[in-house]
Every structure is written in C-alpha cells, then in structure tokens.
Scaffold this active site. Structure first.
Site, PDB file in Angstrom:
ATOM      1  N   LYS A   1      53.445  93.499   4.333  1.00  0.00           N
ATOM      2  CA  LYS A   1      53.578  93.513   2.868  1.00  0.00           C
ATOM      3  C   LYS A   1      54.743  92.602   2.493  1.00  0.00           C
ATOM      4  CE  LYS A   1      55.895  95.693  -0.116  1.00  0.00           C
ATOM      5  NZ  LYS A   1      56.160  94.516  -1.003  1.00  0.00           N
TER       6      LYS A   1
ATOM      7  N   GLU B   1      66.659  94.918   9.000  1.00  0.00           N
ATOM      8  CA  GLU B   1      67.542  93.752   8.795  1.00  0.00           C
ATOM      9  C   GLU B   1      67.987  93.799   7.343  1.00  0.00           C
ATOM     10  OE1 GLU B   1      68.533  91.575  11.009  1.00  0.00           O
ATOM     11  OE2 GLU B   1      67.324  92.441  12.607  1.00  0.00           O
TER      12      GLU B   1
ATOM     13  N   CYS C   1      71.022  86.337   3.202  1.00  0.00           N
ATOM     14  CA  CYS C   1      71.684  87.553   3.708  1.00  0.00           C
ATOM     15  C   CYS C   1      72.938  87.195   4.498  1.00  0.00           C
ATOM     16  CB  CYS C   1      70.725  88.346   4.578  1.00  0.00           C
ATOM     17  SG  CYS C   1      70.062  87.383   5.941  1.00  0.00           S
TER      18      CYS C   1
ATOM     19  N   GLU D   1      77.424  93.055  -2.118  1.00  0.00           N
ATOM     20  CA  GLU D   1      76.655  91.852  -1.808  1.00  0.00           C
ATOM     21  C   GLU D   1      76.143  91.309  -3.146  1.00  0.00           C
ATOM     22  OE1 GLU D   1      72.657  92.214  -0.208  1.00  0.00           O
ATOM     23  OE2 GLU D   1      73.101  90.617   1.200  1.00  0.00           O
TER      24      GLU D   1
HETATM   25  P1  NAD Z   1      64.421  94.747  -1.454  1.00  0.00           P
HETATM   26  O1  NAD Z   1      64.998  95.764  -0.557  1.00  0.00           O
HETATM   27  O2  NAD Z   1      64.461  94.989  -2.912  1.00  0.00           O
HETATM   28  O3  NAD Z   1      62.877  94.498  -1.109  1.00  0.00           O
HETATM   29  C1  NAD Z   1      62.461  94.063   0.157  1.00  0.00           C
HETATM   30  C2  NAD Z   1      61.019  94.463   0.367  1.00  0.00           C
HETATM   31  O4  NAD Z   1      60.923  95.885   0.412  1.00  0.00           O
HETATM   32  C3  NAD Z   1      60.057  94.014  -0.723  1.00  0.00           C
HETATM   33  O5  NAD Z   1      58.851  93.633  -0.107  1.00  0.00           O
HETATM   34  C4  NAD Z   1      59.869  95.284  -1.539  1.00  0.00           C
HETATM   35  O6  NAD Z   1      58.653  95.348  -2.248  1.00  0.00           O
HETATM   36  C5  NAD Z   1      59.918  96.350  -0.466  1.00  0.00           C
HETATM   37  N1  NAD Z   1      60.311  97.696  -0.905  1.00  0.00           N
HETATM   38  C6  NAD Z   1      61.123  98.043  -1.927  1.00  0.00           C
HETATM   39  N2  NAD Z   1      61.273  99.387  -1.960  1.00  0.00           N
HETATM   40  C7  NAD Z   1      60.552  99.893  -0.924  1.00  0.00           C
HETATM   41  C8  NAD Z   1      60.342 101.211  -0.419  1.00  0.00           C
HETATM   42  N3  NAD Z   1      60.896 102.287  -0.973  1.00  0.00           N
HETATM   43  N4  NAD Z   1      59.560 101.358   0.654  1.00  0.00           N
HETATM   44  C9  NAD Z   1      58.998 100.288   1.260  1.00  0.00           C
HETATM   45  N5  NAD Z   1      59.165  99.012   0.830  1.00  0.00           N
HETATM   46  C10 NAD Z   1      59.948  98.821  -0.255  1.00  0.00           C
HETATM   47  O7  NAD Z   1      65.138  93.385  -1.078  1.00  0.00           O
HETATM   48  P2  NAD Z   1      64.947  91.957  -1.741  1.00  0.00           P
HETATM   49  O8  NAD Z   1      65.613  91.967  -3.085  1.00  0.00           O
HETATM   50  O9  NAD Z   1      63.526  91.522  -1.660  1.00  0.00           O
HETATM   51  O10 NAD Z   1      65.772  91.031  -0.733  1.00  0.00           O
HETATM   52  C11 NAD Z   1      67.134  90.853  -0.832  1.00  0.00           C
HETATM   53  C12 NAD Z   1      67.872  91.726   0.164  1.00  0.00           C
HETATM   54  O11 NAD Z   1      67.386  91.480   1.475  1.00  0.00           O
HETATM   55  C13 NAD Z   1      69.359  91.421   0.239  1.00  0.00           C
HETATM   56  O12 NAD Z   1      70.094  92.610   0.336  1.00  0.00           O
HETATM   57  C14 NAD Z   1      69.489  90.623   1.525  1.00  0.00           C
HETATM   58  O13 NAD Z   1      70.763  90.635   2.109  1.00  0.00           O
HETATM   59  C15 NAD Z   1      68.465  91.272   2.374  1.00  0.00           C
HETATM   60  N6  NAD Z   1      68.072  90.362   3.462  1.00  0.00           N
HETATM   61  C16 NAD Z   1      68.448  90.648   4.742  1.00  0.00           C
HETATM   62  C17 NAD Z   1      68.130  89.773   5.782  1.00  0.00           C
HETATM   63  C18 NAD Z   1      68.536  90.041   7.212  1.00  0.00           C
HETATM   64  O14 NAD Z   1      67.964  89.410   8.111  1.00  0.00           O
HETATM   65  N7  NAD Z   1      69.467  90.924   7.481  1.00  0.00           N
HETATM   66  C19 NAD Z   1      67.419  88.615   5.490  1.00  0.00           C
HETATM   67  C20 NAD Z   1      67.075  88.351   4.180  1.00  0.00           C
HETATM   68  C21 NAD Z   1      67.383  89.241   3.174  1.00  0.00           C
END
Ligand code: NAD
Length: 485
Positions: free
Chosen positions: A179, A254, A289, A387
């Site tokens: 997803k 991650e 990230c 962040e």
């Molecule tokens: P997010 O957590 O809002 O969403 C990520 C994904 O999770 C999306 O596909 C979203 O639809 C899904 N999601 C949201 N709530 C959910 C739930 N309750 N259950 C299952 N899935 C759910 O994050 P974002 O805004 O898309 O991305 C930004 C964040 O990601 C930042 O905090 C960034 O640091 C982190 N990030 C981490 C890495 C890493 O490798 N550590 C890499 C890239 C981004």
C-alpha cells in the site's frame, strides 16, 4: 520542461491477483507542483483489502516453492523492465511527488532496478546450518519465507522506499501486498504491472490504494504474516500496536529522524562542507527522513560556516518537479507546509533567530518553503525536538567534545548522524558515542550501493532495510531434528 504534466496518463487501478480492478471510494490525487488535481483514485474497500491478502495467501506457496535461482531470474527480468520504462516511471513519480524528474531518472529508477537485482541474488545464497549435536541425532536449520508480507510506504521517495520492501520480500519467497501513500499512488501500480509482465505469477505482488484506514485494515488482516513499514514514528507506533493485537505479527519500522551534522573546529574545506550541509537539509526540500536537520557546530567556526551555508541556500532555485532549472521542489501539500511554517513561527516566538529564509513562498501556483536557518534556540526548543520534514536547519553551538556529542544525541530520534573533523580519533570516538543507526564521517547522504543496512535507533525505528539484514528479516528459521537409530 522535462515533460508535459498534462500528457501523463497515470494508472489509477489496484492490482489484485494479477487483475486490474477499480477501487471503491474515489479520492483526489494532487500535484504539489501546481496545486492541481491530477485525477481521482479509487481506494480499496475492506473487501478488496481482503481479496488482495487472500490472493497473496494463495500465490505464496507456489512462489516460495520455485527454485530460488528462478526467482532471482524473474526479479532480474523485472529489473530490466523497470530500466526499460525509466522515463514513464519517472513521469508518474514526479507528477504527484516532490521528486525532481532528473533525480528520479538518475537515481530513483536505478535504485529500484538495482535492489531487485541485488536482493534477487540473495535468493539462492542463504544457507542453513548443521548444528552441533550428539552423534545419534542430526539437527539443521532451514530458512522459510513468512508467507504474506504487508508493505506500507510513504510519499517522499515513493518508488525507492517501496522497493526496499518488496524486492527483498519477494526474493525471500514471500507474496506482497503493497500500500503506497495515498498522495503518491501511481508508480507502485505501474511497478506491479511490470512485475506481471516479467513473469512473476499473479497474486505474488499486489498493490492496493488508500489512506491510513486502508493501511490499518491491511495490518490487522489475520492472514498477513509480517508487516514492513516506512513512515512517521506516530504511525509506526500505531502499526506495531495493531500488529500485536491481531496475531503478534512481526514488524519492521523505518521511521522519522532529526539528524545532526556534528562539526568540529578542525573540519576540512569549509566551502565543500557548507555545500554538503546545505544539501543535507534542502535536498527534496528537506522532505527526507535522514535530512541533516540540526547543525551542531563548534563555536570557533560557527559564524564562518553558517555564513557560507546561507550563501549556498540563497542560490537554490524553486520550481516544478518537471522544470529543468529547479533544484528546490515544492512541499508535498498544504497541510505539510502549514506545519513547517507553524514550527518555524513557534520557534521564533520561543526566541530563535532567523539567519535566513523562515517563510513560505508562493511560486507559479505551488507552495515552497524558503531554505531556512534558525539559531539561538534552547535544546528543548520545538525546532530541535520535532522532525520538521522541510528545509529548516536548526543551529546549535558547543565548546567541548562532550558537549557536542551530548547535543548531537537527540532525546527521541536516532536515524542518521554526520561527524565532520580531520582528527580520525575524534571522528571515531564521536561515531561510537552517537546513538544512531547510521553515522557518516565527513559525509552526508545515502550512496546508491545497497550493502549497508539502514534503520534507526530509539523512535527512529525497529529493524533494518537494505543490506543482508534487509533480506534476512523476510525469512524465519526452523530447526529440524533427525533421530539416528
Ligand atoms: P505517514 O506515517 O503519515 O504515512 C506513511 C504511510 O502509512 C502511508 O502510506 C499512510 O497511508 C500509511 N498509514 C497512515 N496511518 C496508518 C495506520 N494507522 N495504519 C497503517 N498505515 C497507515 O508518513 P508520511 O507522511 O507518508 O511520511 C513521512 C514520514 O516518514 C516522516 O516521519 C519520515 O521521517 C518518515 N520516513 C522514514 C524513512 C526511513 O527510512 N526511516 C524514510 C522515509 C520517510
């Protein structure tokens, strides 16, 4: 212009069991480059989430039973098709994300095909072990795939971060339900189509669209065996709880970061360093990230270094992701830009000084945030704690080694860190003392090799993507005993 956004025709369907199907509830997908609707995408209903998991469940045993070398061959074919469709994939990615087209061509597409080849080659190279037992018995371990892997990815590097999950999971013999983020759904659909074209059997790689509720339904599905997630720490915590409540599924997470650039007085070549630090917080407009979002600098060079960073930041060019002159892409959406702005304003209200930037910028219909440097904050300031996920660098000064390392260590995050010094002993001591899953010395940023595991300490995550650990987590081990009569 690298491409005409009006000429791109993105796929909006789900891929379930090898079939293209329309999702049920229509939701708009926007282009951040011009705040315009691209097209509505149907999100998966609960029944479609179930169908996708059941399709994966059905396909998993056959895929796992395939000779590992055959799996490797199919993944290599998949990689070739990714390369052959580089421009199409890059257009789909750039249309709705903040990824600049030329970077997607030069890097993101190559990472996707590269990880498919890299992890594909692991398929037939993981041996079991014969364990030491008395002569009247034989005990050995074998590795088996989990079965159905649910993969959930974010919007900032949609293709790359999805591939870090589906490539090793597939290579290990699992079936996958991916997803992608609801903000950037298109490239994932096309990748699943290319997997089918490569000969990967129907049901082995499924893609469903939707928001957090769809992700939650996927995580909670009783037939999911393993959950791999990249996104925010808050969502990661919810996913871990949901996975625990619905069958104690294993998870790997991650998550977010707040990476320090720890700079000592003796750091070499301040011009090069300033350019690297500016890039570390402005690349992808800071929506990274592992952004180097905190400059922790020894007092003796602080003024000179920050002046040079500000100069580099001033030279950056805002533009749409398809604009050939742009190196500062837009912020993904209004919600995110409002959040960046509110943190900067709150930090200023707390007493931070704006060295440069500090404001949002409207440019050709899109929203950008000016490359920003803040200084003079207390260690518990919001700009240090949170962040921000935008081009905002928070500067802190220190005198002693101990003070520098203490500031570099963040209370909650520990994804990546950089140390800059010419003294190898100081560099190594700092690298040892910093609580972080990755430490770069006199460097910042991921290289395009796939061998180094990536994953955070503390609230930055659980488990690793990439490298050998990024493959092995998609396997479980079994001990088999044979009694010799
Ligand atoms: P997010 O957590 O809002 O969403 C990520 C994904 O999770 C999306 O596909 C979203 O639809 C899904 N999601 C949201 N709530 C959910 C739930 N309750 N259950 C299952 N899935 C759910 O994050 P974002 O805004 O898309 O991305 C930004 C964040 O990601 C930042 O905090 C960034 O640091 C982190 N990030 C981490 C890495 C890493 O490798 N550590 C890499 C890239 C981004």
């Amino acid at each position: 212009m690298y491409f005409d956004p009006d000429q791109v025709n993105p796929p909006t369907h789900l891929i379930i069991g090898g079939e293209r199907c329309a999702g049920v509830t229509l939701n708009d997908v926007h282009s951040p480059s011009r705040h315009a609707l691209v097209r509505p995408v149907g999100w998966a209903s609960d029944a479609q989430v179930d169908q996708a998991v059941q399709a994966a469940r059905l396909a998993a045993p056959g895929w796992a039973a395939l000779a590992p070398r055959e799996r490797a061959g199919l993944l290599a074919r998949f990689a070739d098709l990714v390369d052959a469709h580089a421009e199409e994939l890059a257009r789909l990615e750039s249309l709705v994300s903040a990824r600049i087209y030329s970077e997607v061509i030069a890097r993101d597409v190559k990472v996707v095909s590269g990880v498919l080849r890299y992890f594909g080659e692991f398929a037939d190279k993981i041996d079991g072990a014969v364990t030491p037992t008395p002569r009247n018995s034989l005990s050995f371990t074998v590795h088996e795939p989990h079965g159905v892997v649910a993969a959930i990815s974010p919007w900032n590097f949609p293709m790359i971060l999805s591939s870090w999950k589906f490539a090793p999971a597939l290579a290990a013999g699992n079936a996958v339900v991916l997803k992608p983020s609801e903000l950037t759904p298109f490239s994932a659909t096309r990748l699943a189509e290319l997997a089918l074209e490569a000969g990967i059997p129907a049901g082995v790689f499924n893609v469903i669209h939707g928001d957090g509720a769809v992700g939650d339904a996927l995580v909670r599905h009783r037939s999911v065996d393993y959950v791999t997630f990249t996104g925010s720490s808050a969502t990661g915590a919810r996913i871990m709880a949901a996975a625990a409540e619905t069958g104690l599924k294993q998870v790997s997470l991650e998550l977010g970061g707040k990476g320090p650039q720890l700079v000592f007085d003796d750091a070499a070549d301040l011009d090069r360093l300033a350019a690297m630090i500016a890039r570390g917080i402005t690349y992808n407009s800071g929506q990274v990230c592992f952004a180097g979002s905190r400059l922790v600098v020894q007092r003796g060079i602080a003024a000179r270094l920050t002046a040079k960073i500000a100069e580099t930041m001033h030279g950056l060019q805002f533009g749409e992701t398809w604009n050939t002159a742009a190196n500062m892409p837009p912020i993904i959406n209004e919600r995110q830009i409002a959040r960046i702005d509110s943190i900067v304003q709150a930090s200023v209200a707390e007493g931070a000084k704006v060295v440069c930037g500090g404001e949002r910028i409207a440019h050709d219909g899109a929203s950008f945030f000016a490359p920003t440097m803040l200084s003079g904050m207390a260690p518990d300031s919001i700009a240090i704690r949170e962040e921000i996920f935008g081009p905002v660098l928070a500067v802190q000064e220190f005198d002693s080694f101990e003070e520098g390392v203490a500031l570099a260590n963040h209370a909650e995050y520990g994804l990546t860190a950089s140390v800059h010094t010419r003294d190898i002993n100081q560099a190594f001591k700092a690298a040892q003392a910093i609580e972080s899953g990755t430490v770069w010395i006199n460097d910042w940023g991921r290289r395009t090799d796939f061998t180094a595991p990536f994953g955070g300490y503390k609230r930055s995550g659980l488990g690793k993507d990439m490298g050998r650990p990024g493959f092995e987590k998609y396997l479980k081990s079994k001990a088999i005993w044979l009694e010799i009569e």
